[in-house]
Design an enzyme around this catalytic site. Structure first.
Site, mmCIF file in Angstrom:
data_model
loop_
_atom_site.group_PDB
_atom_site.id
_atom_site.type_symbol
_atom_site.label_atom_id
_atom_site.label_comp_id
_atom_site.label_asym_id
_atom_site.label_seq_id
_atom_site.Cartn_x
_atom_site.Cartn_y
_atom_site.Cartn_z
ATOM 1 N N LYS A 1 96.239 11.072 -13.079
ATOM 2 C CA LYS A 1 96.454 9.701 -13.545
ATOM 3 C C LYS A 1 96.420 8.794 -12.317
ATOM 4 C CE LYS A 1 97.805 8.059 -17.065
ATOM 5 N NZ LYS A 1 97.026 7.174 -17.984
ATOM 6 N N ASP B 1 97.994 24.405 -23.162
ATOM 7 C CA ASP B 1 98.382 24.681 -24.558
ATOM 8 C C ASP B 1 97.320 24.127 -25.506
ATOM 9 O OD1 ASP B 1 100.794 25.825 -23.770
ATOM 10 O OD2 ASP B 1 101.973 24.739 -25.277
HETATM 11 C C1 IPM Z 1 103.945 27.931 -19.193
HETATM 12 C C2 IPM Z 1 105.323 27.683 -19.753
HETATM 13 C C3 IPM Z 1 106.295 27.488 -18.588
HETATM 14 C C4 IPM Z 1 105.859 26.257 -17.821
HETATM 15 C C5 IPM Z 1 107.771 27.409 -18.984
HETATM 16 C C6 IPM Z 1 108.224 28.614 -19.772
HETATM 17 C C7 IPM Z 1 108.655 27.196 -17.785
HETATM 18 O O1 IPM Z 1 105.307 26.616 -20.623
HETATM 19 O O2 IPM Z 1 103.765 28.878 -18.408
HETATM 20 O O3 IPM Z 1 103.028 27.197 -19.559
HETATM 21 O O4 IPM Z 1 106.195 25.132 -18.209
HETATM 22 O O5 IPM Z 1 105.172 26.415 -16.809
HETATM 23 MG MG MG Z 2 103.343 25.871 -21.044
#
Ligand code: IPM
Ligand code: MG
Length: 350
Positions: A187, A248
């Site tokens: 950003k 994700d």
């Molecule tokens: C990931 C998870 C972790 C992160 C958590 C569990 C701390 O979401 O590996 O993506 O945020 O890195």
């Molecule tokens: Mg994660």
């Protein structure tokens, strides 16, 4: 010294790591493994989510494979004792600053995506997420009481030239072995770290990687483009927080979190940390229905990146592909197999 340290952790972690053990025993019987408690499981036994012994074992193994950490049981624990804090300490302690998160769509699963088949069919991108810096680790941080009442929460996003360069270098080198394109997301329009990120990546590209196509994209635009036209990406380079979010999103493009592995790498010659990108999934933990493929594919990445056995990695990758071709599906991808039956399906193809 063991080759592979297993940290099953919490929730579905132990269930999916159990399948990795069976696969490893079949594929490479001489591989030595050991196991330590980690995350909430370690907190319950030892009062800390990451013991000094576990960190030392991780640093002296050739590779570390983690299952998952966290769950509602430890939600009330002090922040530095939470399972997630153990994971952050492990990443920092091992110095694994470059997190490779491939989003690859297996042909028979193109239907499992929530996007149209033509958008995701044949998708093969890698997110390179900076893993040991940024807002996850920046100081100061905390929640303080304000004199007039109310409280104030602070997190600090901070990056240095050296931190940006070393992870960008991994992205450029990776791109050279692929479709030769890096998209760098930040950003820079609102954040100082974003502006520095863009400048450092641009300079490094000019100096050492002019043969690679480099594109800059604002992180919010990258989120939009990932669902609009995901195949435009090859290697997507980004910081710790944006990488968490975008990975994700990328996982869902390919049919879900149950499938995506990751590799966290540090300096050459140091052990890598391998983790499925799914979490501990407390809602299905203990039911025996978790998809073990993300963990199995994380082992595949360990074979390739840390254990010097690309030949076995290829065999395992093909076995997973054939199991999916043959219709093996856990509930998350529209089937009815248990975790162990999915493991059986892969074993049958090795
Ligand atoms: C990931 C998870 C972790 C992160 C958590 C569990 C701390 O979401 O590996 O993506 O945020 O890195
Ligand atoms: Mg994660």
């Amino acid at each position: 010294m063991t080759d592979l340290l297993l940290l099953p952790g919490d929730g579905i972690g132990p269930e999916v790591i159990a399948e990795v053990k069976r696969v490893a025993a079949r594929l490479w019987p001489e591989l030595t493994t050991s196991e330590m408690p980690f995350g909430g499981a370690s907190f319950d036994q030892l009062g800390t989510p990451l013991s000094d012994e576990a960190l030392a074992a991780a640093k002296s193994a050739r590779a570390v494979l983690m299952g998952a950490v966290g769950g509602p049981k430890w939600a009330g624990a002090p922040r530095d004792k939470r399972p997630e804090a153990g994971l952050l300490r492990l990443r920092a302690g091992m110095g694994v600053f470059a997190n490779l998160r491939p989003a690859l769509c297996f042909q028979p699963l193109a239907e499992a995506s929530t996007l149209k088949r033509e958008l995701v069919e044949g998708l093969d991108i890698v997110i390179v997420r900076e893993l040991t810096g940024g807002v996850y680790f920046g100081q100061p941080r905390g929640i303080e009481d304000l004199p007039g009442g109310g409280r104030r929460g602070v997190d600090t996003q901070v990056y240095t030239t050296a931190e940006i360069e070393r992870v960008a270098r991994v992205a450029f080198e990776l791109a050279r072995g692929r479709r030769n394109k890096v998209t760098s997301a930040e950003k820079s329009n609102v954040m100082e770290t974003g502006l520095l990120w863009r400048q450092v990546v641009t300079d490094l590209h000019k100096r050492e990687f002019a043969d690679v196509t480099l594109e800059h994209m604002l992180a919010d635009t990258a989120a939009m483009q990932l669902v609009k036209a995901p195949k435009q990406f090859d290697v997507l380079l980004t910081d710790n927080l944006f990488g968490d979010i975008l990975s994700d999103e990328a996982a869902q493009l390919t049919g879900g979190m149950g499938l995506l592995p990751s590799a966290a790498l540090g300096a050459p010659g140091t052990p890598g940390l391998y983790e499925p990108i799914h979490g501990s999934a407390p809602d299905i933990a203990g039911k025996g229905i978790a998809n073990p493929l993300a963990a199995i594919l994380s082992f595949e990445m360990a074979l390739r990146w840390s254990l010097g056995r690309a030949d076995l990695a290829d065999r395992l990758f093909q076995a997973v592909g054939r199991a999916l071709d043959a219709g093996a599906r856990t509930p998350d991808i529209g089937g009815r197999l248990t975790t162990a039956e999915m493991g059986d399906s892969v074993l049958a193809q090795i």
